[in-house]
Design a protein around this motif. Structure first.
Motif: not given
Length: 336
Positions: A285-289, A291-299
């Motif tokens: 399990v890895v955290s992308y951040g 805040c959900f807004q960080q999800f697209p940039e992380y991907v």
């Protein structure tokens, strides 16, 4: 000279490292599992894409507007949506309520309600970053399956000139071709697709023919043993009975496997407990951040690392993440 405000912002920035074991994977060694979080990020204007509860509520709203369900039944189903934990059961009952009593789901009003809810999906694509990243991986051999009923990825891919194909478990020949890597731009919908409600199976017993077919089960389980599954926007996928029947409970020695799941870290205690629990399933399990807004940039940045390309906004294997999110973006249910 830097302003105190600018210096503070930079001091608060975090540079997140990606797991080397993940970014060193070849795209062809990955299989993406797409959940509702992807749809929520891509088309936030359609609440029905964000969770099962939102989808059922939207269908009930459409049924009420189209007058294809008695007001008393609408009220009763709304109560069930609020109380029932297993929403697949509620959805199954709703389909049956809108279908003939013969047991055959053709014709039915459920399809009309779905068409109303998901009408003109292509017009609602606002943030295609995640879809672009997924297509880049598919171009290089990554396979994709989804628990979603929408075909946002296929729509976007076709707009980019890709020969996208939606598959479901009813078509054995297609499933075997896909599992053996012969359908490069195929997306396997393990719950079916909204454009074909008759193919939407909401109960594990509906996949009896699939789970009892040794050839199909062998090729699917072999994927779980030989590919690294990367879960994107899949908060509840491991609780999904269909996924469990196809992969999770049928493959042995899971602790020897290496899969990955990107999640939102809202609570540290919960996050680290989830990490420990999922390792027993062979899932990191890895955290992308936070805040959900960080999800697209992380991907996007993760994809660039896997594809060995320079990320649009970052360099090397670090992702800058500001200490606070701009605005407020509530994470939809099951979209972590």
């Amino acid at each position: 000279m830097d302003s105190p405000e600018g210096a503070t912002i930079r001091s608060e920035q975090k540079f997140r490292k990606f797991l080397k074991s993940l970014i060193r994977k070849q795209p062809r060694d990955l299989l993406l599992v797409i959940g509702t979080g992807v749809s929520a990020a891509v088309a936030p204007g359609i609440p029905a894409l964000c969770s099962w509860r939102s989808c059922i509520e939207a269908v009930l709203g459409a049924a009420e507007q189209l007058e294809v369900l008695h007001p008393g039944d609408v009220a009763e189903f709304r109560k069930k949506v609020m109380k029932e934990r297993d929403l697949l059961v509620v959805a199954h009952d709703l389909i049956r309520k809108m279908s003939p009593r013969t047991g055959d789901t053709k014709p039915n009003f459920f399809q009309d309600c779905l068409m109303e809810v998901f009408d003109n999906l292509e017009q609602h694509i606002q943030n295609p970053v995640v879809l672009q990243s997924i297509l880049r991986l598919m171009e290089r051999g990554t396979m994709v399956l989804t628990t979603n009923y929408d075909n946002l990825l296929e729509i976007f891919g076709q707009q980019q000139g890709k020969p996208m194909e939606s598959l479901d478990l009813k078509d054995k020949d297609k499933v075997l071709q896909w599992a053996r890597g012969h359908i490069k731009y195929g997306v396997l919908h393990i719950h079916g697709l909204y454009t074909d409600p008759c193919g939407m199976v909401l109960d594990p017993s509906g996949y009896k023919d699939v789970t009892q077919d040794p050839e199909v089960m062998e090729v699917l389980q072999n994927l779980y043993r030989t590919k690294s599954f990367l879960f994107l926007g899949c908060g509840e996928t491991l609780r999904d009975q269909i996924f469990q029947a196809l992969f999770l409970y049928t493959v042995k020695n899971k602790v020897d496997l290496e899969h990955y799941m990107l999640v939102l870290k809202e609570n540290e205690d919960h996050f680290f407990k989830l990490q420990a629990d999922m390792l027993l399933h062979g899932i990191k399990v890895v955290s992308y951040g936070d805040c959900f807004q960080q999800f697209p940039e992380y991907v996007q940045d993760l994809t660039a690392q896997i594809c060995k390309e320079k990320s649009p906004g970052n360099v090397a294997s670090s992702t800058p993440q500001s200490g606070a999110c701009t605005g407020h973006f509530a994470l939809p249910e099951h979209c972590s």
